[in-house]
Design a protein around this motif. Sequence first.
Motif, PDB file in Angstrom:
ATOM      1  N   LYS A  70       0.836  -1.212   0.000  1.00 21.07           N
ATOM      2  CA  LYS A  70       0.000   0.000   0.000  1.00 21.07           C
ATOM      3  C   LYS A  70       0.865   1.255   0.000  1.00 21.07           C
ATOM      4  O   LYS A  70       0.583   2.212  -0.720  1.00 21.07           O
ATOM      5  N   LEU A  71       1.920   1.247   0.807  1.00 19.40           N
ATOM      6  CA  LEU A  71       2.755   2.447   0.920  1.00 19.40           C
ATOM      7  C   LEU A  71       3.624   2.685  -0.312  1.00 19.40           C
ATOM      8  O   LEU A  71       3.895   3.835  -0.651  1.00 19.40           O
ATOM      9  N   THR A  72       4.062   1.617  -0.972  1.00 18.07           N
ATOM     10  CA  THR A  72       4.900   1.800  -2.162  1.00 18.07           C
ATOM     11  C   THR A  72       4.088   2.230  -3.380  1.00 18.07           C
ATOM     12  O   THR A  72       4.645   2.827  -4.305  1.00 18.07           O
ATOM     13  N   ASP A  73       2.793   1.930  -3.377  1.00 15.38           N
ATOM     14  CA  ASP A  73       1.927   2.365  -4.476  1.00 15.38           C
ATOM     15  C   ASP A  73       0.768   3.169  -3.881  1.00 15.38           C
ATOM     16  O   ASP A  73      -0.401   2.834  -4.058  1.00 15.38           O
ATOM     17  N   LEU A  74       1.121   4.230  -3.181  1.00 14.64           N
ATOM     18  CA  LEU A  74       0.158   5.022  -2.430  1.00 14.64           C
ATOM     19  C   LEU A  74      -0.902   5.664  -3.325  1.00 14.64           C
ATOM     20  O   LEU A  74      -2.077   5.731  -2.949  1.00 14.64           O
ATOM     21  N   ASP A  75      -0.505   6.113  -4.525  1.00 12.62           N
ATOM     22  CA  ASP A  75      -1.478   6.738  -5.436  1.00 12.62           C
ATOM     23  C   ASP A  75      -2.576   5.758  -5.837  1.00 12.62           C
ATOM     24  O   ASP A  75      -3.758   6.096  -5.833  1.00 12.62           O
ATOM     25  N   SER A  76      -2.179   4.558  -6.178  1.00  9.35           N
ATOM     26  CA  SER A  76      -3.161   3.531  -6.551  1.00  9.35           C
ATOM     27  C   SER A  76      -4.056   3.177  -5.362  1.00  9.35           C
ATOM     28  O   SER A  76      -5.272   3.031  -5.515  1.00  9.35           O
ATOM     29  N   PHE A  77      -3.450   3.041  -4.193  1.00  4.73           N
ATOM     30  CA  PHE A  77      -4.211   2.733  -2.990  1.00  4.73           C
ATOM     31  C   PHE A  77      -5.228   3.842  -2.714  1.00  4.73           C
ATOM     32  O   PHE A  77      -6.396   3.579  -2.402  1.00  4.73           O
ATOM     33  N   GLN A  78      -4.817   5.105  -2.887  1.00  6.21           N
ATOM     34  CA  GLN A  78      -5.703   6.237  -2.655  1.00  6.21           C
ATOM     35  C   GLN A  78      -6.860   6.235  -3.662  1.00  6.21           C
ATOM     36  O   GLN A  78      -8.018   6.450  -3.284  1.00  6.21           O
ATOM     37  N   ARG A  79      -6.574   5.974  -4.937  1.00  9.86           N
ATOM     38  CA  ARG A  79      -7.633   5.903  -5.960  1.00  9.86           C
ATOM     39  C   ARG A  79      -8.660   4.820  -5.624  1.00  9.86           C
ATOM     40  O   ARG A  79      -9.866   5.033  -5.753  1.00  9.86           O
ATOM     41  N   GLN A  80      -8.158   3.666  -5.190  1.00  7.38           N
ATOM     42  CA  GLN A  80      -9.060   2.574  -4.832  1.00  7.38           C
ATOM     43  C   GLN A  80      -9.929   2.943  -3.624  1.00  7.38           C
ATOM     44  O   GLN A  80     -11.118   2.631  -3.597  1.00  7.38           O
ATOM     45  N   MET A  94      -8.215   6.588   6.376  1.00 12.65           N
ATOM     46  CA  MET A  94      -7.898   5.186   6.107  1.00 12.65           C
ATOM     47  C   MET A  94      -6.616   5.035   5.282  1.00 12.65           C
ATOM     48  O   MET A  94      -5.914   4.043   5.425  1.00 12.65           O
ATOM     49  N   LEU A  95      -6.331   6.031   4.446  1.00 14.21           N
ATOM     50  CA  LEU A  95      -5.134   5.987   3.605  1.00 14.21           C
ATOM     51  C   LEU A  95      -3.883   5.764   4.443  1.00 14.21           C
ATOM     52  O   LEU A  95      -2.992   5.003   4.051  1.00 14.21           O
ATOM     53  N   TRP A  96      -3.803   6.410   5.581  1.00 11.06           N
ATOM     54  CA  TRP A  96      -2.635   6.261   6.449  1.00 11.06           C
ATOM     55  C   TRP A  96      -2.874   5.284   7.592  1.00 11.06           C
ATOM     56  O   TRP A  96      -1.953   4.612   8.050  1.00 11.06           O
TER      57      TRP A  96
END
Length: 189
Positions: A70-80, A94-96
């Motif tokens: 999640k942390l290495t692909d934070l942008d994708s995680f945030q979009r999801q 939730m993002l963090w």
Amino acid sequence: MGCKKSKNHRIRVAIHTSIVSNFNRQSIVVRKCKKMEDIHLKKDKSKNTLLISVISAMLIMLWVYTAISKLTDLDSFQRQLYKQHLNRRLMDTMLWFLPVAEICNSMLLIWRKTQFWGMVFSSFLMTVFTGYISLVLLGFFEKVPCSCGGILKNLSWTAHFWFNVTFLLLSLIGTYYTLIDIKNLKKEV
């Protein structure tokens, strides 16, 4: 008369010796039984300790892997996360919160003194994640994005559900045996 005294004395000594001898044999048997019981308890403890260690290691790998993904692909995680049908502020939290909670839980599972709470928190997280996937499978959401990290996002929802159920059961088993371990330690003290 001297003969009678010595004969009675010999009988008393023989009875006393027999009682003492029998008592000593019984106490030896009792000591042996206690030693066997101790050995049996030690074997049970080592089995529990091994099981707890294996479950902890599996959960640590799961939580560290998902947090790092999640942390290495934070942008994708945030979009999801933003595709979820929940409040955007909640999603920002939730993002963090999720990756930090997963890492903190891994740390709880490392140390024996905090393993119980790590198992409980793992059970809680897996219950929440499995509940979410259950709602997805039951069709409660129009859009069903997966905000999981790494290879988990490539699983089908059904496979993901069974994956989560497996780790939920492991967490519950780990919680149970860690609790037994704690109770055994309290009995020893």
